[in-house]
Design an enzyme around this catalytic site. Sequence first.
Site, PDB file in Angstrom:
ATOM      1  N   HIS A   1      -0.664   2.408  -0.763  1.00 22.40           N
ATOM      2  CA  HIS A   1      -0.115   3.985  -0.438  1.00 22.40           C
ATOM      3  C   HIS A   1       0.960   3.920  -0.534  1.00 22.40           C
ATOM      4  O   HIS A   1       1.297   3.183   0.025  1.00 22.40           O
ATOM      5  CB  HIS A   1      -0.953   4.564   0.374  1.00 22.40           C
TER       6      HIS A   1
ATOM      7  N   MET B   1      -4.464  10.869  -0.142  1.00 24.40           N
ATOM      8  CA  MET B   1      -3.117  10.156  -1.164  1.00 24.40           C
ATOM      9  C   MET B   1      -2.970   8.840  -1.435  1.00 24.40           C
ATOM     10  O   MET B   1      -2.261   8.083  -1.173  1.00 24.40           O
ATOM     11  CB  MET B   1      -2.920   9.910   1.006  1.00 24.40           C
ATOM     12  N   SER B   2      -4.393   8.574  -2.500  1.00 29.25           N
ATOM     13  CA  SER B   2      -4.201   7.973  -3.723  1.00 29.25           C
ATOM     14  C   SER B   2      -4.186   8.071  -4.550  1.00 29.25           C
ATOM     15  O   SER B   2      -4.733   9.224  -5.018  1.00 29.25           O
ATOM     16  CB  SER B   2      -4.936   6.548  -2.885  1.00 29.25           C
TER      17      SER B   2
ATOM     18  N   TYR C   1       2.427   6.007   0.838  1.00 27.37           N
ATOM     19  CA  TYR C   1       2.954   6.517   2.537  1.00 27.37           C
ATOM     20  C   TYR C   1       3.380   5.314   3.156  1.00 27.37           C
ATOM     21  O   TYR C   1       3.572   5.449   4.504  1.00 27.37           O
ATOM     22  CB  TYR C   1       1.721   7.653   3.305  1.00 27.37           C
ATOM     23  N   GLU C   2       2.988   4.198   2.881  1.00 26.80           N
ATOM     24  CA  GLU C   2       3.261   2.706   3.550  1.00 26.80           C
ATOM     25  C   GLU C   2       4.171   2.098   3.833  1.00 26.80           C
ATOM     26  O   GLU C   2       4.606   1.626   4.193  1.00 26.80           O
ATOM     27  CB  GLU C   2       2.063   1.344   3.381  1.00 26.80           C
TER      28      GLU C   2
ATOM     29  N   HIS D   1      -8.891  -1.362   4.636  1.00 24.58           N
ATOM     30  CA  HIS D   1      -8.144  -1.720   3.191  1.00 24.58           C
ATOM     31  C   HIS D   1      -7.694  -3.707   3.992  1.00 24.58           C
ATOM     32  O   HIS D   1      -7.014  -4.030   4.758  1.00 24.58           O
ATOM     33  CB  HIS D   1      -7.086  -1.374   2.485  1.00 24.58           C
TER      34      HIS D   1
ATOM     35  N   SER E   1     -10.463   3.489   1.131  1.00 22.49           N
ATOM     36  CA  SER E   1     -10.266   3.363   2.672  1.00 22.49           C
ATOM     37  C   SER E   1     -12.148   3.174   3.156  1.00 22.49           C
ATOM     38  O   SER E   1     -13.171   4.081   2.933  1.00 22.49           O
ATOM     39  CB  SER E   1      -9.932   4.922   3.084  1.00 22.49           C
TER      40      SER E   1
ATOM     41  N   HIS F   1      -8.825   8.736  10.948  1.00 26.07           N
ATOM     42  CA  HIS F   1      -8.453   7.719   9.547  1.00 26.07           C
ATOM     43  C   HIS F   1      -9.932   7.742  10.817  1.00 26.07           C
ATOM     44  O   HIS F   1     -11.432   7.148   9.847  1.00 26.07           O
ATOM     45  CB  HIS F   1      -7.723   6.842  10.095  1.00 26.07           C
TER      46      HIS F   1
ATOM     47  N   ALA G   1     -11.861   7.534  -0.419  1.00 21.42           N
ATOM     48  CA  ALA G   1     -12.176   8.988   0.771  1.00 21.42           C
ATOM     49  C   ALA G   1     -11.446   9.600   0.637  1.00 21.42           C
ATOM     50  O   ALA G   1      -9.618   9.781   0.389  1.00 21.42           O
ATOM     51  CB  ALA G   1     -11.546   8.163   2.280  1.00 21.42           C
TER      52      ALA G   1
ATOM     53  N   ASN H   1     -14.208  14.275   4.771  1.00 24.77           N
ATOM     54  CA  ASN H   1     -14.287  15.100   6.281  1.00 24.77           C
ATOM     55  C   ASN H   1     -14.346  16.303   5.463  1.00 24.77           C
ATOM     56  O   ASN H   1     -13.744  16.373   4.203  1.00 24.77           O
ATOM     57  CB  ASN H   1     -13.374  15.036   6.599  1.00 24.77           C
TER      58      ASN H   1
END
Length: 307
Positions: A86, A220-221, A88-89, A61, A30, A278, A116, A244
């Site tokens: 990902h 998440m990846s 989640y997409e 992306h 990301s 994000h 990230a 973060n």
Amino acid sequence: MSDYSATLDTLKGLVPEELLNPRVGIICGSGLSGLPASLKQSVLVSYDQLPGFVQSTVPGHKSSLAFGLMGSGAGVPVVAMLGRFHPYEGHKLSSVVYPVRVMAKLGVKDIIITNAAGALNPELVVGTIVVVHDHIALPNLTGMNPLLGPQTDLSLPRFLPLSNTYSRLLRKLVFQAAHDLSIERDALAEGTYAWVSGPTYETPAEGRFLRAAGADVVGMSTVPEVLAAREEGMNVLVLSLVTNAVVIPSGYKSVRDEFEAEIAGTLTNPGVDDVVSHEEVLSLGRLKGDLMKSLVEKVLEFIPSDA
Ligand SMILES: O=P(O)(O)O[C@H]1O[C@H](CO)[C@@H](O)[C@H]1O
Ligand SMILES: Nc1nc2[nH]cnc2c(=O)[nH]1
């Protein structure tokens, strides 16, 4: 999807032959799609031209593969995903790892995967690049593993060991690269990546749970790509940019204490619930993108051609 010939034939029609045997694969995380910005002889192929490829739908992306020569001198032939997929997409795990398998079929031996990530280890400050040496994948442990299913390629191992997942040689090269570039010591760290499905960010308690389990960063990846790359026999390097903080060192501030301090007139420092976004993740990518890029370019110079 296990018929790669259509994808490979399409690539043969779009990419000059001299760029079609990349040695190194790169996946941009990301906000990090600028990593291959200085590729020489760059050729971009958009995912919608490639059978088997889905689309990156996440801001930060891009849906293209970049072929070219990266790094100083003549450069190293690379293929880079400017955006990843990902789960989640809504993408199937087999689609998420499809490009990694295509890279393997193009001859990629080493893969550099970036992402990230949120910091679980309170000692990791935002902006640090973490050289990942291990992972915890709750989805894998509960049945969401990209290697699940019938073995379609019997030349690949059925039971893949993961104790040597993250190449020691490639990890060491990052520190060699940082040393050569005079990057300050604190800019880099080593750590364990926790993979979660997303798309929600962690609650504070989930963050503490993952930290207690031994993870330093969370995202998440990456892990599905790592597993496919290892199954295909590639050497894997993962670099996580801390964007973060998930676990806040001061911990939870009691609202009862706050209320009581308020009525006693002694409240000095009311608690606030930090919220990640994000946009914040992407802005860190913009801030640290050049550092990540020079590091990756330097590592490429050092990777032995027979690694
Ligand atoms: O892992 P990458 O793709 O770098 O992106 C990370 O940033 C996004 C959340 O902000 C999630 O997709 C998370 O995995
Ligand atoms: N799961 C997760 N992914 C991230 N990607 C960037 N930051 C975060 C985070 O805090 N949590």
